[in-house]
Scaffold this motif. Sequence first.
Motif, PDB file in Angstrom:
ATOM      1  N   UNK A  39      -1.969 -24.267  16.474  1.00  5.93           N
ATOM      2  CA  UNK A  39      -2.662 -25.426  15.906  1.00  5.93           C
ATOM      3  C   UNK A  39      -2.868 -25.250  14.407  1.00  5.93           C
ATOM      4  N   UNK A  40      -3.288 -24.052  13.999  1.00  8.35           N
ATOM      5  CA  UNK A  40      -3.475 -23.798  12.566  1.00  8.35           C
ATOM      6  C   UNK A  40      -2.139 -23.814  11.824  1.00  8.35           C
ATOM      7  N   UNK A  41      -1.078 -23.281  12.466  1.00  5.10           N
ATOM      8  CA  UNK A  41       0.240 -23.278  11.821  1.00  5.10           C
ATOM      9  C   UNK A  41       0.746 -24.695  11.607  1.00  5.10           C
ATOM     10  N   UNK A  42       0.547 -25.569  12.594  1.00  7.31           N
ATOM     11  CA  UNK A  42       1.004 -26.958  12.462  1.00  7.31           C
ATOM     12  C   UNK A  42       0.253 -27.655  11.339  1.00  7.31           C
ATOM     13  N   UNK A  43      -1.078 -27.466  11.296  1.00  4.67           N
ATOM     14  CA  UNK A  43      -1.877 -28.069  10.220  1.00  4.67           C
ATOM     15  C   UNK A  43      -1.442 -27.542   8.862  1.00  4.67           C
ATOM     16  N   UNK A  44      -1.244 -26.242   8.773  1.00  6.72           N
ATOM     17  CA  UNK A  44      -0.846 -25.642   7.492  1.00  6.72           C
ATOM     18  C   UNK A  44       0.522 -26.142   7.063  1.00  6.72           C
ATOM     19  N   UNK A  45       1.451 -26.309   8.027  1.00  9.62           N
ATOM     20  CA  UNK A  45       2.774 -26.817   7.693  1.00  9.62           C
ATOM     21  C   UNK A  45       2.726 -28.230   7.144  1.00  9.62           C
ATOM     22  N   UNK A  46       1.896 -29.094   7.761  1.00 12.90           N
ATOM     23  CA  UNK A  46       1.774 -30.472   7.276  1.00 12.90           C
ATOM     24  C   UNK A  46       1.185 -30.509   5.872  1.00 12.90           C
ATOM     25  N   UNK A  47       0.137 -29.703   5.641  1.00 11.05           N
ATOM     26  CA  UNK A  47      -0.491 -29.685   4.313  1.00 11.05           C
ATOM     27  C   UNK A  47       0.475 -29.131   3.283  1.00 11.05           C
ATOM     28  N   UNK A  48       1.229 -28.092   3.651  1.00 11.21           N
ATOM     29  CA  UNK A  48       2.186 -27.506   2.718  1.00 11.21           C
ATOM     30  C   UNK A  48       3.267 -28.509   2.331  1.00 11.21           C
ATOM     31  N   UNK A  49       3.779 -29.276   3.304  1.00 13.50           N
ATOM     32  CA  UNK A  49       4.802 -30.281   3.007  1.00 13.50           C
ATOM     33  C   UNK A  49       4.251 -31.369   2.081  1.00 13.50           C
ATOM     34  N   UNK A  50       3.005 -31.794   2.365  1.00 21.16           N
ATOM     35  CA  UNK A  50       2.410 -32.826   1.521  1.00 21.16           C
ATOM     36  C   UNK A  50       2.147 -32.287   0.109  1.00 21.16           C
ATOM     37  N   UNK A  51       1.698 -31.017   0.013  1.00 20.24           N
ATOM     38  CA  UNK A  51       1.482 -30.401  -1.302  1.00 20.24           C
ATOM     39  C   UNK A  51       2.793 -30.338  -2.096  1.00 20.24           C
ATOM     40  N   UNK A  52       3.884 -29.943  -1.414  1.00 20.43           N
ATOM     41  CA  UNK A  52       5.169 -29.853  -2.099  1.00 20.43           C
ATOM     42  C   UNK A  52       5.608 -31.212  -2.630  1.00 20.43           C
ATOM     43  N   UNK A  53       5.369 -32.262  -1.827  1.00 14.28           N
ATOM     44  CA  UNK A  53       5.755 -33.597  -2.268  1.00 14.28           C
ATOM     45  C   UNK A  53       4.937 -34.026  -3.487  1.00 14.28           C
ATOM     46  N   UNK A  54       3.622 -33.867  -3.405  1.00 11.73           N
ATOM     47  CA  UNK A  54       2.755 -34.275  -4.520  1.00 11.73           C
ATOM     48  C   UNK A  54       3.043 -33.452  -5.773  1.00 11.73           C
ATOM     49  N   UNK A  55       3.255 -32.142  -5.585  1.00 14.45           N
ATOM     50  CA  UNK A  55       3.535 -31.285  -6.743  1.00 14.45           C
ATOM     51  C   UNK A  55       4.838 -31.695  -7.405  1.00 14.45           C
ATOM     52  N   UNK A  56       5.825 -32.041  -6.595  1.00 13.75           N
ATOM     53  CA  UNK A  56       7.092 -32.508  -7.161  1.00 13.75           C
ATOM     54  C   UNK A  56       6.902 -33.794  -7.951  1.00 13.75           C
ATOM     55  N   UNK A  57       6.100 -34.718  -7.408  1.00  9.04           N
ATOM     56  CA  UNK A  57       5.840 -35.962  -8.118  1.00  9.04           C
ATOM     57  C   UNK A  57       5.073 -35.703  -9.417  1.00  9.04           C
TER      58      UNK A  57
END
Length: 959
Positions: free
Chosen positions: A53-71
């Motif tokens: 459960x923590x890994x899934x949450x962390x993966x979603x946050x990491x993907x969203x962080x990567x997208x925002x950081x790229x923008x």
Amino acid sequence: MERKKTKDKSRRSGNSIMNRILIPVIVALFVQAGLFSVNIIWGGTIEKLNHNAFDILNGAVNNRRNYLQSEMLSRWSNLDPASENIRRTFSKEPIQIGEAGTLLRNEILSQSAPELISLLRRNLVIGVFLILTDGEGRDEEGQMQKHGLYIRDMDPATNSANNSDLLLLHAPVCISKELGIPLDSNWQSRMSFDPDDLVSWNYYSKPYEAALKYPEIEEKDLGYWSPVFRAAGDSLDTITYSMPLRDQNGVVRAILGVELSVDYLSKQMPYQELNQEKQGMYFVGVAEGEELIFNTQLSTGPVFKHRFGMAKQMSFTQEDEYADSYRVIDNTSGHKRDVYGCIQYFNLYNTNTPFENERWALIGMLDDEELLGFSQGVSGSIWVTWGISLVLGLTAAWAAGLSVAHPITRLLKQLRESDPRRPLELGKLKISEIDELSGAIETLSSRVAREASRLSQIIDMAGVEIGAFETQPDSDRVFCTGHFFEMLGFYSEQATDGTIDKQEFDELMETLNGQVEDGTEDGSTKILRIEHPAQAPRWVRLRVVSSNNHITGVVSDVTQEILKRRKIERERDYDLLTDLLNRRAFSVELKKRFSNPQEQTLIARMSGDEFYVLFSGYSSREEVQEIIHVLEDGVRQTIFFLPDNTSINIRASAGIAWYPDHATSYDKLLKYADFAMYQVKNTTKGEFGEFDMEHYKRDSYLLQNQEEINRLIDKEKVTFHFQPIVDARNGEVFGYEALMRPTLESIKSPGEVLLLAKSQSKLYGIERLTWRQSLAAFEKLPEAASSIRIFVNSIASQQLNAKDEKYIQERFSHLLPRVIIEITEEERSTEMETRRKLEWAAKWNCQIALDDFGTGYNSDTALLATMPNFVKLDISIVRNIDNDANRRKLLQNLLSYTEGRDIRVIAEGVETYEELRTLISLGVDYLQGYYIARPQLQPAPIPEQIVQEIQDAYAAVSE
């Protein structure tokens, strides 16, 4: 008489069928339930579900962080080419005060307007602004005023050809008319700042003051992301990115920036992706320092507002139970459930820049019920299922006991009350109770002799597969039921009248000894295998009770019982898919083989695509090797055809460990074979490799430190120590070699860093880390201001990508001409990689040093291919060179080659005065080693004694 009945009743109560059925079933149910609970709840399953459960949450946050950081980095804050074009509008002279100055400022803003509009459209932001730094004034209320142009687009996704979709928030009147852009309701001709409210004009003051304080840093590295603020007179909460613009004289003339509204950013963080029930929360915060306290910038998700309201700060603490989880420190009352979050930091600023300590983070959060609800539900279901199963099992056992005990009890009652002179009419039984039936036979023994045939009829009427016999001490005949001999496989004509001669009976029983498969030690109970030419084999149980020469026996059919037990044992020990032994059975057989070797190969499936093969009992190692080679060839030649008529070759990686050469216990033997397989999978793949103890001692830590190398690279857990390289003529410092030192407890040396990085394809991360951190550390040394060189260890097979190369070139352009690249790696690089490294060094005006000359990797061939500026003589050649003529000859040959080719020779690893003197006498150019100076974070001056010894030794050679 009454006492005897009471005693019999008590005996039956203690050994009744009900007790015999219920007690084992109850014990089995509790043991089974206990094992199931321990395996599921305490065996790690729930813990794994929580981790997932923590890994899934962390993966979603990491993907969203990567997208925002790229923008944020690639789109929103990319102010080129607008910054360059606006810079051209600056006049060479400072703007004058008065009307002439105002006209000139308006002219700059007018010429910059098209670039700002283009920047607004291109970057998909809601606002752009240009603020001139001169011409400062104050209005009647004491507000600071600046000349500037501020354009806003509330819908970046749509554009209008005549700019009618734009609004002017700040612009001089003349420019407002010129551009033809509608005015915002809060329009002002100048931009006003409240000098007492620093937060509202940080987007101007922060980059401006940084540009004044750090004139040597480029404008892009002075860019600043402001926290959320609302400007005076504005109704919009925004975040801005702004950077200073300098003229050709280095004077800060303007601040250029873009604006993003909180609403616009919130749409980029869909909280629904964190939880299907829309209970997720996204939170963006800014922290200074290492504390997990974040100033609130924006949040998404209605749950956040409900739970935390308008909290200005959010504090977290790291949970020990789950390494990647953080728990919100919630001081509000009324909330009993914990909230967990996964923190992902934005990399918005480069290192060694003014704002690198401001850490922006994206945090995804869920309360414990939503995050861990599945595992909690599984745990609850397990307990409910356990309770229901226990109740059902007990009920079924009770019903089964009643269904068996009641008819047998009724039969016993009829037997005891029967008149031996009259025929008995008994109900049919569905199961035989051997012990009670034996007791009934003992009770009626006096009547069985006279009524043997009638007993057979009773048993036949009961419908039970059972036979019995009885012998009397005063009789030479044995009384038998009708099915007794038939069940034992004898002819049905025997004992047709219910009796048989005692001697003939004993002879027949003797022939059954060869058919015994199991039994008790005292021989009172035996399991017999009965063969029949036209039928499948059957199994019967023969139980004999002897008392005072009175013998009674009962035989019952247990075929189904035996078959079921054997089926259970096979399913327990064999893999259903491959019909090979499973892990449990293999372990059992392995222990047997080690205690009693056999001429047999043992194969088992462990899990997935992993198999174990044990060769035991062979006469020689060569015999087994031949079999292994046949197996390896068979795998390689096997072709697997796919449904689309294509085919693939089967590949298998295998590790081999030998007894007793590698280990004398099967645990270590399996461990070493696993390690050998790991070595193959991470090197050649698809081959069979034997265990090597030296490799194990050297590389076994690779299996244990796989995550540590990621932490070292991501967290930059290294420091660089500097060891001086001195001139062999006068002892002066020529340069420093930057030597990496890992700061993690689990990784001890640079060699381990390279091995771990190579095993996980992380060599590029080490190369990038080395260049960035070694040059940054060298830059801080007082010696960096002089002409002293720096030697950087580079991995020959690794080339920096365009982004990292550009960063190094722009950030350390003043150091690169003094960089000497040491090409080092455990394995030789290819000719193409060497050529690219040389081209790279030439582009940066760096020089090349060939490291570890004489070790075998960097041989004469490498010297010819590289043609370096420097050759570093390996410590293995330097050690004891004063006493070894062969080492001196090797060095003389090298010096003969380098002489006249403008190649300098550096001797590293100098540890004694005798080595130093010999090396100088032979003609090396530079010296390095512990005798001269050890590596240090802040290198100290060379001791005067060492300098004098170098000068004296060189003078002796010159004479």
